[in-house]
Write a protein that holds these residues in place. Structure first.
Motif, short mmCIF file in Angstrom:
data_model
loop_
_atom_site.label_atom_id
_atom_site.label_comp_id
_atom_site.label_asym_id
_atom_site.label_seq_id
_atom_site.Cartn_x
_atom_site.Cartn_y
_atom_site.Cartn_z
N LEU A 126 0.96 -1.68 0.19
CA LEU A 126 -0.52 -0.47 -0.48
C LEU A 126 1.03 1.39 -0.71
O LEU A 126 1.62 1.68 1.35
CB LEU A 126 -1.00 0.09 1.34
N SER B 184 1.07 5.92 -0.06
CA SER B 184 -0.22 6.57 0.12
C SER B 184 0.87 7.97 -0.12
O SER B 184 0.09 9.31 0.48
CB SER B 184 0.20 6.43 1.68
N VAL C 139 -0.65 -0.67 -4.61
CA VAL C 139 -1.94 -0.02 -4.45
C VAL C 139 -1.89 1.37 -3.89
O VAL C 139 -1.72 1.76 -2.42
CB VAL C 139 -2.72 -1.59 -3.27
N THR D 51 -2.95 5.13 -3.04
CA THR D 51 -4.44 5.28 -1.64
C THR D 51 -3.89 6.38 -1.85
O THR D 51 -5.11 7.18 -1.09
CB THR D 51 -4.36 4.60 0.16
N PHE E 270 -6.94 2.92 -5.01
CA PHE E 270 -7.87 2.76 -4.95
C PHE E 270 -8.28 3.86 -3.69
O PHE E 270 -7.39 4.87 -3.47
CB PHE E 270 -7.25 1.78 -3.53
N TRP F 182 -9.65 5.74 -0.68
CA TRP F 182 -9.90 5.56 0.11
C TRP F 182 -10.79 5.15 1.10
O TRP F 182 -11.77 6.46 1.10
CB TRP F 182 -8.12 6.03 0.57
N ALA G 72 -8.70 -2.48 0.96
CA ALA G 72 -7.28 -1.94 -0.26
C ALA G 72 -6.34 -3.44 -0.08
O ALA G 72 -5.67 -3.42 -0.91
CB ALA G 72 -6.46 -0.33 0.61
N ARG G 73 -6.05 -3.88 1.37
CA ARG G 73 -4.87 -5.14 0.68
C ARG G 73 -5.41 -6.18 0.14
O ARG G 73 -4.76 -6.76 -1.20
CB ARG G 73 -4.70 -5.67 2.18
#
Length: 523
Positions: A8, A10, A37, A39, A59, A61, A68-69
């Motif tokens: 993930l 961010s 992924v 976010t 994705f 949020w 998300a995983r």
């Protein structure tokens, strides 16, 4: 495709680059793919990610890490699936490479690697936590829990790998930023508890968030609420229930409500079906509670110049005060520590929050430090010496100093009185204690100031005074050597080398320091 790696991301540019770079060798050697992924990364970073990864998935949020995983999991085409965060990076991936290149992975269903959670930004203190972060991919596996998510179900057998990632997420010089992070986590956990009141995972995570912000009343309430809502029919509950029982005792210890900690701990040990690691955690906290309770009892009853007979009588009186109970729980804790040192896989299977700190160096030192204080108070000379002989003098220097720092002023003063009485009355039986006493009761002034006073003492005082100053400097040097060795054990060689050179300015002929210098300089 053998392995899919999902991260993930961010927007944390620096650590994300460290994270991805740390996977370069693994990606070259093992047939794998990298799935990112996104976010919420800025556009410029997104372009860089597109170059680095095999797949980048956007994705939106929604305060749900598991969701998300699962997006990354659904996109994975590898036989195995591994996940990590964008603020973690591997020191190396040697064991991971061997695990897959040797074909060993075919004999296992899941695997763990170590998360090295740093306590300080300098990277001098940490806690190693092995977590199941890899599994054979099949249709039945997926992530659960909106925060502090995990793969479920946990398939066996599990391979425990020693490769580790650095993680500074719990270390920050900005206390407000850290508090805001814990509050954010609580903002996800508390609604999750309302939605699933029988999910022990959420209660335990919330209890730990409250402990992190030192709201021990709420941590206690969350632990007890979780215990009250325990549903044994949920297969994912048992492990977290053990953590909540341990948390109910630990929160009381942190509140310094030692009598209640003792009562509740003994109730849970008697009535609850706890795992072995769950009991071990309670044993350790009960040892602290009974020991600290002795200090409270002394404060309320008065201590004075008591005889050993009076001392034993005070310890034997009601409430939660008593040497016998303390010794019992300390012994049980030490027995479990010895057991789990040879059963690491069993410890991993039972481990969860609260329980993962049961045998950390810091907690072990706190239990032993309080234990040492209780032994001194009770006047048990032989038992005190036997306790000390479990570890080296250098280890005890650090352990008792840690306890001494955390204890209150009145506890520290009583400890000094007890220690002095023990080594002065029974010198012939207390060789180890006497050494430790002289090292730990040296003046507390720091480095340069202490060294300067030593120089002045030698120059200005008469012969006896100069000798005392020299002894004082040697005691200070002994303390510093302990810290230098600790830095070396933690592979902080540059800091250790700087410390050795500084101390050598005042003790240029110290053989031990010169040996440490040679070792650090590789001579």
């Amino acid at each position: 495709m053998v392995l899919s790696i999902s991260i993930l991301v961010s927007g944390r540019e620096k650590t994300t680059k460290q994270c991805i770079t740390s996977l370069d060798r693994l990606r070259r050697k093992v047939s794998c793919e990298l799935i990112l992924v996104d976010t919420g990364c800025p556009e410029e970073m997104r372009q860089w990610l597109e170059v680095q990864a095999d797949k980048v998935i956007s994705f939106q949020w929604c305060n749900d890490f598991a969701a998300a995983r699962n997006v990354g999991l659904a996109a994975a085409s590898g036989e195995w699936f591994m996940f990590l965060d964008d603020d973690e990076w591997f020191e190396n991936t040697c064991q991971l490479e061997k695990f897959f290149l040797s074909g060993e992975y075919k004999r296992f269903a899941s695997a763990s690697y170590i998360i090295r959670n740093y306590i300080d930004m300098e990277g001098k203190q940490w806690q190693d936590v092995p977590l199941p972060r890899m599994a054979r991919k099949d249709d039945g596996i997926g992530f659960i829990y909106p925060i502090h998510e995990m793969l479920w179900p946990r398939y066996e057998p599990v391979k425990q790998l020693e490769d580790y990632v650095h993680h500074f997420g719990y270390a920050s010089a900005d206390a407000q930023a850290q508090k805001a992070k814990h509050q954010r986590n609580l903002s996800i956990l508390l609604p999750a508890i309302e939605e699933e009141p029988h999910c022990m995972h959420h209660y335990l995570q919330a209890a730990m968030e409250y402990i992190a912000i030192e709201d021990f009343d709420c941590a206690l309430k969350m632990s007890e609420d979780g215990i009250a809502h325990y549903d044994s029919n949920r297969k994912d509950n048992d492990q977290y229930f053990n953590g909540l029982c341990a948390g109910a005792v630990k929160a009381r210890v942190l509140k310094k409500d030692y009598e209640e900690a003792c009562k509740r701990g003994e109730e849970l040990l008697e009535l609850a079906s706890l795992s072995r690691l769950g009991k071990a955690s309670i044993y350790g906290d009960l040892a602290i509670a009974w020991s600290a309770g002795m200090g409270q009892d002394r404060q309320s009853h008065g201590d004075g110049q008591r005889t050993d007979a009076v001392q034993r009588e005070v310890c034997a009186q009601g409430g939660c005060i008593g040497t016998e109970a303390f010794v019992k729980y300390l012994q049980k804790y030490l027995e479990e520590k010895h057991y789990f040192s040879g059963h690491s896989m069993e410890a991993l299977e039972q481990q969860t929050l609260i329980l993962d700190s049961c045998f950390t160096v810091y907690h072990y030192q706190m239990v032993m430090g309080w234990g040492f204080a209780a032994m001194l108070y009770s006047g048990q000379v032989k038992e005190t010496e036997l306790l000390l002989q479990r570890e080296t003098l250098e280890w005890w220097m650090e352990a008792v100093q840690n306890w001494y720092t955390c204890a209150g002023e009145q506890d520290r003063e009583r400890w000094k009185e007890d220690f002095h009485r023990l080594v002065s009355v029974r010198q012939e039986q207390c060789a180890f204690s006497r050494q430790l006493y002289h090292m730990l009761t040296a003046p507390e002034n720091g480095g340069e100031e202490n060294a300067e006073s030593g120089r002045q003492g030698k120059a200005e005082q008469p012969a006896a005074g100069g000798q005392d100053a020299g002894t004082e400097m040697e005691v200070l040097a002994a303390k510093l050597k302990v810290q230098i060795r600790f830095l070396m054990e933690q592979h902080q060689n540059e800091a250790a080398l700087a410390a050795v050179r500084q101390v050598l300015q005042f003790l240029p002929n110290d053989r031990e320091l010169l040996e440490l210098l040679d070792k650090l300089e590789g001579r």
